[in-house]
Write an enzyme that holds these catalytic residues in place. Structure first.
Site, PDB file in Angstrom:
ATOM      1  N   GLY A 489       0.819  -1.194   0.000  1.00 21.21           N
ATOM      2  CA  GLY A 489       0.000   0.000   0.000  1.00 21.21           C
ATOM      3  C   GLY A 489       0.857   1.249   0.000  1.00 21.21           C
ATOM      4  N   PRO A 490       0.222   2.393  -0.176  1.00 20.44           N
ATOM      5  CG  PRO A 490      -1.383   4.063  -0.232  1.00 20.44           C
ATOM      6  CD  PRO A 490      -1.223   2.594  -0.370  1.00 20.44           C
ATOM      7  N   GLY A 492       2.330   5.608   4.712  1.00 16.18           N
ATOM      8  CA  GLY A 492       1.539   6.222   5.758  1.00 16.18           C
ATOM      9  C   GLY A 492       0.217   5.578   6.060  1.00 16.18           C
ATOM     10  N   GLY A 494      -0.108   2.604   7.622  1.00 10.27           N
ATOM     11  CA  GLY A 494      -0.003   1.775   8.814  1.00 10.27           C
ATOM     12  C   GLY A 494       0.467   0.368   8.584  1.00 10.27           C
ATOM     13  CE  LYS A 495       3.425  -0.175   3.258  1.00  7.94           C
ATOM     14  NZ  LYS A 495       3.097   1.258   3.312  1.00  7.94           N
ATOM     15  CB  THR A 496       5.782  -0.305   9.730  1.00  8.34           C
ATOM     16  OG1 THR A 496       6.359  -0.224   8.424  1.00  8.34           O
ATOM     17  CG2 THR A 496       6.843  -0.746  10.713  1.00  8.34           C
ATOM     18  CB  SER A 881      -6.309   5.383 -15.612  1.00  8.00           C
ATOM     19  OG  SER A 881      -5.816   4.325 -14.819  1.00  8.00           O
ATOM     20  CE  LYS A 924      -7.291   5.638 -11.429  1.00 12.71           C
ATOM     21  NZ  LYS A 924      -7.337   4.775 -12.630  1.00 12.71           N
TER      22      LYS A 924
END
Length: 989
Positions: A489-490, A492, A494-496, A881, A924
């Site tokens: 994911g992008p 910031g 919360g992956k970590t 896109s 989007k």
């Protein structure tokens, strides 16, 4: 006696040596080049009586002499000096003088230390006071193996100064074109190794003739040197300088002499070379003792010292014995200071070495004594017992146990000082610190896990469901195998941090390491034990750190792993992350199989494109998409705002961030899909509030604690003073040791400073009206470029930015005179350029059906070019896109029909007009919702994704039109236009 460098006395005190050892005439160390004086040089043997030796008399009156300039340091009466003469005229003159029995010249010190010449062109270039010297021997300077072919012939002359003289007149200057050089001879001069020029014949005894009057003697001396006029050399008129009468019993003179002798002794104790020099000099004094003659003592002191050139010249020019002794003593004192400094440095180095050696010997003796008395066993025995105790508490596999026993047996037979012993000890240390068979008790409670995950994170339903599935399987089976989850994911989102929450929910130990930019395989697989400083890989270090077999290991930034000359780390991860292989993971350092099947691996990445396909195949990918505005607002209110408030010291203060202000913050300051930037802004708001609060209330409400008001339980013993470590303004002016005083002391303490309480009367509200005072002006001003209907050729597309957020991107197209070309601007990537070319090709191929051309064969761009631009040119744009939006812009441009700005579209097109699915729909649609878009045209293949993953709050107020072909796009965009009705018949599938 020789100079300090010579170490060799004249061979015979009854005859001048044919050659005398000489030292550097003023080298870098400024050492003396003069040898101590033997008795006056006698005559060489006469031809008539070769076996008899007669003294050669030195003329007292010698008014005109050859002037030879000396470089670097002056000569003193009674001390030999060897010089090299390069000037051919001076060389010829000296040879002629030796043949005629007139081997006398005047030696004068050059004023310029860098000058070096054999002739005097200006009387002011040399010091007026010099010495009257006799040439005792000469030999060719270039003779020997070191002579270069074609080099100018030189001559080495050994001079023996007799007395002081002063130049009164420069009778004949030397040649201006001289390239002569005066050099000192460093090697001992040996007559038997060189071809000497014949020594001068003996002169008659003074008693053999009647004494002549002084004027007659001077005239005779001038006549004797008349032959020098024919040479291009320097001839000067000189007068003798006589030391003024003195009383040897004068108390000042005797005091100076005693002090000089005392300094001699002090230097001799510090400098062995100086001591040998004085000893040799004393042995060679046959006729008199120099220590009883003040004038000679002063000359000797100056000759053997390494003083300044001007100071030595002052000693030479001094004719008053008391003044000469004073100046010589000054030179010697400086010599003593230098010797003391050298001795101190030498003692310091010796003491450090001796201290280490002494400590080593004492420690070895102490070990031996304790071992003999049985007071202490050998350190190696203790170490072996420690390893055995560790191994007994572990459940080592048989293969590991066998290796352990072999290494332990090897260590028992190695000496502790051997290098192999250190390697074996480190290996056994690692082998016994891996938690073989030890694991933490896991908590499989679904309720507990759900509570923990909801406490730490809002949303992230997919990730939470996957963890709960993992727990459910473990609860039913009683055990779980290690899984490899990849959160993508992008930045910031919360992956970590969710990795830590998973470990807390499972009651597992947590270990994190990042592989971003990693280029060395050894970081994963470890080093071979043959390397110095070898270590195991990161996963083995993790097991040692956490102490359990089943930790949660978070591998961060797995999409940014590098590749260098030390191998490919991503390939090394394959074995570690493959459930079929990591049951027997083999580290290069450990070289025994380690079971990693119980480890839960969680990887994080921003994108999947850069992860190698074999590595990606071993992971279970969970996409962590960005948060919508409602989710970000809930996260800010429940998590970010309380955390920032407590971190700013306002936990119990009445300082509140209004929810409306949070909405403004999200909409106009922090549009990223993550919440990291939002967290920074909220932290900034509370920090600014804390600053304003302290400034408004002042020091009266928040006084600075002092030593008198410190807590009583801390006591005075918790404080102490230490010397300041601030660098001084001028380090050169600060002594090596400084005594600390009150001005240079700083108070230190171990007492924790207590937080201050904000008064209850303080009430702060951050609202949309005053938000600008805390975070500045908005970053984003408007979401739509066109608030009114745009001109023909403009359509609205939806894009996905690199920071993980979506954006509404208008596409502008215009016609201009040209040759049928297509111009693209706006920092567009290769894929967008290809999409524009596909869209234009489709429009060209269907121009007749669209009503653009009158016939099917007509060229619509014969004399025109098309320019396509996507605004915000500084932001790079890439991806397929924009296909449908580009095609709509071209059709609008050619048909002159405007496009409704409330319609946005996304989708990739093919050359035959099919609309293909795209990604990033959630971001989007969020951007379209923020911009007030009423209708979104999306690919039919994306319908399940939109209906399932996009929150209803975002879809509210938006009509979704799903299409499979560009003809459907045109019918929707241009609905109600006459042309659209015609296209139903002309644009058939």
């Amino acid at each position: 006696m020789d100079s300090p460098e010579d170490g060799q006395a004249p061979p015979d005190s009854s005859a001048p040596p044919s050659s005398s050892s000489s030292s550097s005439g003023g080298g870098e160390d400024g050492s003396s080049s003069d040898s101590p004086p033997p008795p006056p040089p006698p005559d060489p043997p006469t031809p008539a009586a070769p076996t008899s030796i007669s003294k050669q008399s030195v003329p007292e009156i010698y008014p005109q002499v050859l002037a030879l300039p000396i470089a670097r340091r002056p000569l003193f009466p009674g001390f030999y000096k060897a010089v090299v003469v390069r000037n051919p005229a001076v060389v010829a003159a000296i040879k002629d003088m030796m043949k005629r029995g007139q081997p006398y010249l005047g030696a004068f010190l050059l004023k310029d230390e860098n000058a070096d010449s054999d002739v005097i062109t200006d009387i002011n270039s040399v010091h007026p006071v010099g010495v009257f010297a006799q040439i005792t021997s000469v030999f060719a300077a270039n003779s020997g193996l070191g002579a270069k072919e074609g080099e100018e012939e030189g001559l080495t002359a050994v001079l023996y100064p007799h007395r002081r003289i002063r130049i009164t007149e420069l009778i004949q200057p030397g040649g201006l074109a001289s390239t002569a050089q005066v050099e000192s001879i460093e090697a001992p001069l040996a007559a038997e190794h060189v071809d000497q020029v014949p020594t001068p014949p003996a002169t008659p005894e003074p008693g053999a003739h009647e004494p002549l009057p002084q004027t007659t003697e001077a005239s005779a001396a001038i006549m004797q040197t008349a032959f020098l006029q024919s040479y291009d050399i320097s001839i000067v008129r000189v007068e003798n300088l006589v030391t003024q009468p003195y009383n040897k019993d004068d108390q000042y003179i005797r005091a100076f002499m005693s002090e000089i002798v005392s300094v001699f002794k002090d230097i001799a104790q510090l400098n062995p070379l100086f001591r040998d020099q004085i000893t040799n000099f004393s042995i060679n004094q046959v006729a008199s003792n120099v220590f009883d003659e003040p004038d000679k003592l002063a000359d000797f002191a100056a000759a053997v010292s390494t003083g300044d050139v001007q100071e030595l010249q002052d000693v030479l020019e001094s004719l008053v014995v008391e003044d000469r002794l004073r100046k010589a003593l000054l030179v010697l004192k400086k010599e003593l200071i230098n010797a003391q400094l050298q001795s101190k440095l030498s003692r310091d180095v010796d003491s450090k070495i001796a201290k280490r050696q002494r400590e080593y010997y004492l420690m070895e003796q102490l070990k031996g004594i304790k071992k003999e008395l049985g007071m202490e066993s050998d350190g190696k025995d203790k170490m072996i017992e420690k390893f055995k105790e560790r191994a007994a508490s572990l459940k080592m596999p048989e293969a590991v146990k066998k290796v352990f026993d072999e290494e332990l047996n090897k260590l028992q037979h190695l000496e502790p000082a051997a290098s192999e012993a250190n390697v074996t000890r480190n290996y056994l240390d690692w082998l016994t610190q891996i938690p073989w068979g030890q694991h933490s008790t896991e908590n499989y409670s679904i309720t507990h896990a759900q509570k923990v995950l909801d406490e730490d994170h809002y949303g992230l339903k997919d990730v939470k469901d996957r963890i709960l599935e993992f727990l459910a399987v473990g609860k039913l089976r009683g055990t779980v195998e290690g899984k490899i989850i990849c959160l993508v994911g992008p930045p910031g989102v919360g992956k970590t941090s969710i990795g830590k929450s998973i470990a807390r929910a499972l009651d597992r130990q947590f270990f994190r390491f990042s592989v971003g930019g990693l280029t060395d395989v050894a970081e994963i697989k470890g080093h071979r034990r043959t390397y110095v400083g070898a270590l195991p890989g990161k996963i083995i270090q993790a097991l040692k750190r956490v102490g359990t077999e089943n930790p949660l290991v978070l591998i961060d930034e797995v999409d940014k792993i590098g590749r260098g000359h030390n191998g490919d780390p991503s390939s090394a991860l394959l074995e570690m992350l493959d459930p079929e292989q990591n049951t027997a993971f083999l580290d290069h350092y450990m070289d025994v199989p380690v079971d990693l099947s119980r480890v839960l691996f969680v990887c994080t990445a921003n994108m999947l494109d850069t992860i190698p396909a074999p590595l990606l195949d071993r992971m279970e990918v969970l996409e962590v998409s960005g948060y919508v505005s409602e989710e970000k607002a809930r996260i800010a209110q429940q998590y970010l705002s309380p955390q920032a408030k407590e971190a700013s010291g306002l936990k119990n203060a009445d300082v509140e961030l209004d929810p409306a202000a949070i909405d403004i913050l999200i909409k106009y300051y922090c549009r990223e899909s993550g919440v990291r930037n939002l967290k920074k802004h909220i932290d900034k708001i509370y920090r600014k509030a804390a600053l304003k609060l302290v400034e408004d209330l002042g020091e009266d409400v928040f006084p600075e604690p002092t030593g008198a008001t410190s807590s009583t339980d801390s006591g005075s013993d918790t404080q102490k003073s230490v010397e300041k470590q601030d660098p001084p303004p001028d380090k050169s002016a600060i002594a090596e040791t400084v005594t600390p005083d009150a001005e240079h002391e700083r108070k230190v303490t171990t007492v924790e400073r207590k937080p201050m309480t904000v008064p209850d009367t303080v009430h702060v509200r951050i609202t949309p009206e005053n938000l600008k005072d805390y975070v500045g002006p908005p970053v984003y001003y408007k979401d739509r470029l066109y608030s009114k209907p745009p001109p023909p050729g403009v359509s609205t597309g939806l894009g996905y930015l690199g920071n993980g957020s979506g954006a509404v991107m208008p596409i502008e197209a215009t016609l201009m005179p040209g040759k049928g070309g297509l111009h693209l601007t706006g920092k567009l990537g290769e894929v967008i350029r290809e999409s524009a070319q596909i869209a234009l090709s489709w429009v060209k191929s269907h121009s007749y059906g669209l009503g653009i051309s009158a016939t099917a064969d007509e060229q619509i761009l014969d004399h025109k070019d098309i320019h396509v631009h996507m605004p915000e040119g500084s932001i790079g744009k890439e991806g397929p896109s924009a296909g449908t939006a580009l095609l709509t812009a071209f059709v609008s441009l050619f048909t002159k029909i405007k496009v409704n700005p409330d319609i946005a579209m996304t989708g990739e097109i093919s050359l035959v007009g099919q609309v293909l699915p795209v990604g990033g729909l959630k971001e989007k649609i969020l951007a379209a919702h923020r911009a007030g878009i009423k209708t979104i045209i999306a690919p039919e293949a994306n319908r399940p994704d939109i209906e399932e993953n996009v929150p209803e709050s975002v879809k509210t107020g938006i009509r979704f039109v799903y299409v499979e072909d560009v003809r459907e796009v045109l019918q929707e965009v241009f609905r109600g236009e006459p042309s659209a009705e015609k296209w139903k018949d002309t644009l058939k599938y």
